[in-house]
Design a protein around this motif. Structure first.
Motif, PDB file in Angstrom:
ATOM      1  N   MET A  76       2.821  -7.509  -3.972  1.00 38.82           N
ATOM      2  CA  MET A  76       3.327  -6.761  -2.829  1.00 38.82           C
ATOM      3  C   MET A  76       2.162  -6.210  -2.014  1.00 38.82           C
ATOM      4  O   MET A  76       2.179  -6.247  -0.783  1.00 38.82           O
ATOM      5  N   MET A  77       1.140  -5.699  -2.706  1.00 38.64           N
ATOM      6  CA  MET A  77      -0.023  -5.154  -2.010  1.00 38.64           C
ATOM      7  C   MET A  77      -0.738  -6.249  -1.215  1.00 38.64           C
ATOM      8  O   MET A  77      -1.188  -6.008  -0.091  1.00 38.64           O
ATOM      9  N   ALA A  78      -0.835  -7.450  -1.769  1.00 38.17           N
ATOM     10  CA  ALA A  78      -1.475  -8.555  -1.058  1.00 38.17           C
ATOM     11  C   ALA A  78      -0.704  -8.892   0.215  1.00 38.17           C
ATOM     12  O   ALA A  78      -1.305  -9.131   1.265  1.00 38.17           O
ATOM     13  N   THR A  79       0.618  -8.870   0.141  1.00 45.65           N
ATOM     14  CA  THR A  79       1.443  -9.141   1.321  1.00 45.65           C
ATOM     15  C   THR A  79       1.247  -8.054   2.372  1.00 45.65           C
ATOM     16  O   THR A  79       1.101  -8.339   3.563  1.00 45.65           O
ATOM     17  N   ILE A  80       1.237  -6.817   1.945  1.00 47.45           N
ATOM     18  CA  ILE A  80       1.043  -5.693   2.868  1.00 47.45           C
ATOM     19  C   ILE A  80      -0.326  -5.801   3.540  1.00 47.45           C
ATOM     20  O   ILE A  80      -0.451  -5.639   4.754  1.00 47.45           O
ATOM     21  N   LEU A  81      -1.351  -6.106   2.753  1.00 48.17           N
ATOM     22  CA  LEU A  81      -2.698  -6.202   3.323  1.00 48.17           C
ATOM     23  C   LEU A  81      -2.835  -7.367   4.297  1.00 48.17           C
ATOM     24  O   LEU A  81      -3.525  -7.248   5.312  1.00 48.17           O
ATOM     25  N   ARG A  82      -2.195  -8.506   3.999  1.00 51.64           N
ATOM     26  CA  ARG A  82      -2.242  -9.624   4.943  1.00 51.64           C
ATOM     27  C   ARG A  82      -1.612  -9.226   6.268  1.00 51.64           C
ATOM     28  O   ARG A  82      -2.116  -9.556   7.335  1.00 51.64           O
ATOM     29  N   HIS A  83      -0.517  -8.496   6.201  1.00 55.90           N
ATOM     30  CA  HIS A  83       0.141  -8.024   7.422  1.00 55.90           C
ATOM     31  C   HIS A  83      -0.755  -7.037   8.178  1.00 55.90           C
ATOM     32  O   HIS A  83      -0.935  -7.152   9.385  1.00 55.90           O
ATOM     33  N   MET A  84      -1.346  -6.108   7.449  1.00 59.74           N
ATOM     34  CA  MET A  84      -2.201  -5.106   8.089  1.00 59.74           C
ATOM     35  C   MET A  84      -3.518  -5.707   8.575  1.00 59.74           C
ATOM     36  O   MET A  84      -4.119  -5.202   9.512  1.00 59.74           O
ATOM     37  N   ARG A  85      -3.960  -6.777   7.942  1.00 59.20           N
ATOM     38  CA  ARG A  85      -5.192  -7.433   8.392  1.00 59.20           C
ATOM     39  C   ARG A  85      -5.053  -7.857   9.844  1.00 59.20           C
ATOM     40  O   ARG A  85      -5.967  -7.698  10.645  1.00 59.20           O
ATOM     41  N   VAL A  86      -3.895  -8.384  10.192  1.00 63.67           N
ATOM     42  CA  VAL A  86      -3.645  -8.822  11.560  1.00 63.67           C
ATOM     43  C   VAL A  86      -3.527  -7.620  12.493  1.00 63.67           C
ATOM     44  O   VAL A  86      -4.127  -7.589  13.570  1.00 63.67           O
ATOM     45  N   ARG A  87      -2.784  -6.619  12.067  1.00 66.30           N
ATOM     46  CA  ARG A  87      -2.531  -5.463  12.932  1.00 66.30           C
ATOM     47  C   ARG A  87      -3.772  -4.600  13.131  1.00 66.30           C
ATOM     48  O   ARG A  87      -3.978  -4.031  14.194  1.00 66.30           O
ATOM     49  N   ALA A  88      -4.603  -4.483  12.110  1.00 63.43           N
ATOM     50  CA  ALA A  88      -5.765  -3.582  12.179  1.00 63.43           C
ATOM     51  C   ALA A  88      -7.081  -4.346  12.322  1.00 63.43           C
ATOM     52  O   ALA A  88      -8.141  -3.738  12.236  1.00 63.43           O
ATOM     53  N   THR A  89      -7.008  -5.650  12.499  1.00 66.19           N
ATOM     54  CA  THR A  89      -8.187  -6.517  12.617  1.00 66.19           C
ATOM     55  C   THR A  89      -9.213  -6.263  11.505  1.00 66.19           C
ATOM     56  O   THR A  89     -10.376  -6.011  11.747  1.00 66.19           O
ATOM     57  N   ILE A  90      -8.721  -6.330  10.277  1.00 68.82           N
ATOM     58  CA  ILE A  90      -9.575  -6.169   9.099  1.00 68.82           C
ATOM     59  C   ILE A  90     -10.152  -7.529   8.740  1.00 68.82           C
ATOM     60  O   ILE A  90      -9.458  -8.530   8.781  1.00 68.82           O
ATOM     61  N   THR A  91     -11.425  -7.574   8.386  1.00 73.26           N
ATOM     62  CA  THR A  91     -12.048  -8.842   8.010  1.00 73.26           C
ATOM     63  C   THR A  91     -11.502  -9.315   6.664  1.00 73.26           C
ATOM     64  O   THR A  91     -10.932  -8.537   5.898  1.00 73.26           O
ATOM     65  N   ASP A  92     -11.724 -10.596   6.366  1.00 78.22           N
ATOM     66  CA  ASP A  92     -11.259 -11.172   5.111  1.00 78.22           C
ATOM     67  C   ASP A  92     -11.931 -10.484   3.919  1.00 78.22           C
ATOM     68  O   ASP A  92     -11.277 -10.166   2.921  1.00 78.22           O
ATOM     69  N   GLU A  93     -13.215 -10.232   4.024  1.00 78.40           N
ATOM     70  CA  GLU A  93     -13.931  -9.554   2.928  1.00 78.40           C
ATOM     71  C   GLU A  93     -13.411  -8.140   2.741  1.00 78.40           C
ATOM     72  O   GLU A  93     -13.211  -7.686   1.605  1.00 78.40           O
ATOM     73  N   ASP A  94     -13.191  -7.408   3.837  1.00 72.36           N
ATOM     74  CA  ASP A  94     -12.624  -6.068   3.734  1.00 72.36           C
ATOM     75  C   ASP A  94     -11.264  -6.113   3.051  1.00 72.36           C
ATOM     76  O   ASP A  94     -10.957  -5.285   2.193  1.00 72.36           O
ATOM     77  N   MET A  95     -10.450  -7.104   3.408  1.00 69.15           N
ATOM     78  CA  MET A  95      -9.128  -7.226   2.816  1.00 69.15           C
ATOM     79  C   MET A  95      -9.226  -7.456   1.309  1.00 69.15           C
ATOM     80  O   MET A  95      -8.505  -6.830   0.534  1.00 69.15           O
ATOM     81  N   ARG A  96     -10.134  -8.327   0.876  1.00 67.90           N
ATOM     82  CA  ARG A  96     -10.286  -8.594  -0.560  1.00 67.90           C
ATOM     83  C   ARG A  96     -10.748  -7.343  -1.311  1.00 67.90           C
ATOM     84  O   ARG A  96     -10.255  -7.037  -2.387  1.00 67.90           O
ATOM     85  N   LEU A  97     -11.705  -6.615  -0.731  1.00 70.75           N
ATOM     86  CA  LEU A  97     -12.201  -5.410  -1.406  1.00 70.75           C
ATOM     87  C   LEU A  97     -11.148  -4.313  -1.447  1.00 70.75           C
ATOM     88  O   LEU A  97     -10.988  -3.622  -2.461  1.00 70.75           O
ATOM     89  N   ILE A  98     -10.418  -4.144  -0.365  1.00 67.68           N
ATOM     90  CA  ILE A  98      -9.346  -3.141  -0.338  1.00 67.68           C
ATOM     91  C   ILE A  98      -8.258  -3.522  -1.333  1.00 67.68           C
ATOM     92  O   ILE A  98      -7.745  -2.668  -2.054  1.00 67.68           O
ATOM     93  N   LEU A  99      -7.931  -4.808  -1.416  1.00 70.78           N
ATOM     94  CA  LEU A  99      -6.934  -5.259  -2.388  1.00 70.78           C
ATOM     95  C   LEU A  99      -7.409  -4.968  -3.812  1.00 70.78           C
ATOM     96  O   LEU A  99      -6.628  -4.498  -4.639  1.00 70.78           O
ATOM     97  N   PHE A 100      -8.670  -5.202  -4.094  1.00 70.55           N
ATOM     98  CA  PHE A 100      -9.207  -4.915  -5.423  1.00 70.55           C
ATOM     99  C   PHE A 100      -9.087  -3.423  -5.722  1.00 70.55           C
ATOM    100  O   PHE A 100      -8.638  -3.015  -6.788  1.00 70.55           O
ATOM    101  N   TYR A 101      -9.460  -2.594  -4.743  1.00 69.15           N
ATOM    102  CA  TYR A 101      -9.382  -1.140  -4.919  1.00 69.15           C
ATOM    103  C   TYR A 101      -7.939  -0.677  -5.110  1.00 69.15           C
ATOM    104  O   TYR A 101      -7.644   0.138  -5.981  1.00 69.15           O
ATOM    105  N   MET A 102      -7.027  -1.229  -4.324  1.00 70.74           N
ATOM    106  CA  MET A 102      -5.638  -0.790  -4.358  1.00 70.74           C
ATOM    107  C   MET A 102      -4.889  -1.253  -5.607  1.00 70.74           C
ATOM    108  O   MET A 102      -3.905  -0.656  -5.982  1.00 70.74           O
ATOM    109  N   THR A 103      -5.357  -2.306  -6.250  1.00 75.20           N
ATOM    110  CA  THR A 103      -4.641  -2.832  -7.412  1.00 75.20           C
ATOM    111  C   THR A 103      -5.295  -2.450  -8.723  1.00 75.20           C
ATOM    112  O   THR A 103      -4.845  -2.861  -9.787  1.00 75.20           O
ATOM    113  N   GLU A 104      -6.384  -1.707  -8.708  1.00 73.31           N
ATOM    114  CA  GLU A 104      -7.042  -1.270  -9.950  1.00 73.31           C
ATOM    115  C   GLU A 104      -6.446   0.014 -10.445  1.00 73.31           C
ATOM    116  O   GLU A 104      -5.952   0.822  -9.779  1.00 73.31           O
TER     117      GLU A 104
END
Length: 104
Positions: A76-104
């Protein structure tokens, strides 16, 4: 007879290949390995660095609009981040690191 949906099969194959490639990028890296259940294992030093960087990226990109992170299932977090990546113009690396932080 060719219908207007003739290219749909090709589109589905390309979409599935793209999704497979995207999911493999989360597990890539020289120190990543998978256990018997398919969970990605990361050594603790690298995990600590990724967690800190993920928290920094969360604070820089997400905390402007969102409070402290809630715990959601990783998919679910990965889906949310993919959606927010587009809306907030987050880079792919930022998305991966945020996903790691959010799921730990």
């Amino acid at each position: 007879m060719r219908t207007k949906f003739a290219g749909t099969g090709t589109f589905v194959i390309v979409l599935l290949a793209a999704l497979a490639l995207e999911s493999s990028t989360f597990a890539s890296g020289p120190s990543s390995a998978k256990d018997a259940s398919g969970t990605v294992l990361v050594n603790s030093a690298k995990a600590d660095i990724m967690r800190v960087q993920g928290e920094q990226r969360f604070r820089a990109n997400c905390s402007r609009c969102h409070a402290a992170p809630q715990k959601f299932p990783p998919r679910m977090m990965a889906t949310i981040l993919r959606h927010m990546r587009v809306r907030a113009t987050i880079t792919d690396e930022d998305m991966r690191l945020i996903l790691f932080y959010m799921t730990e």
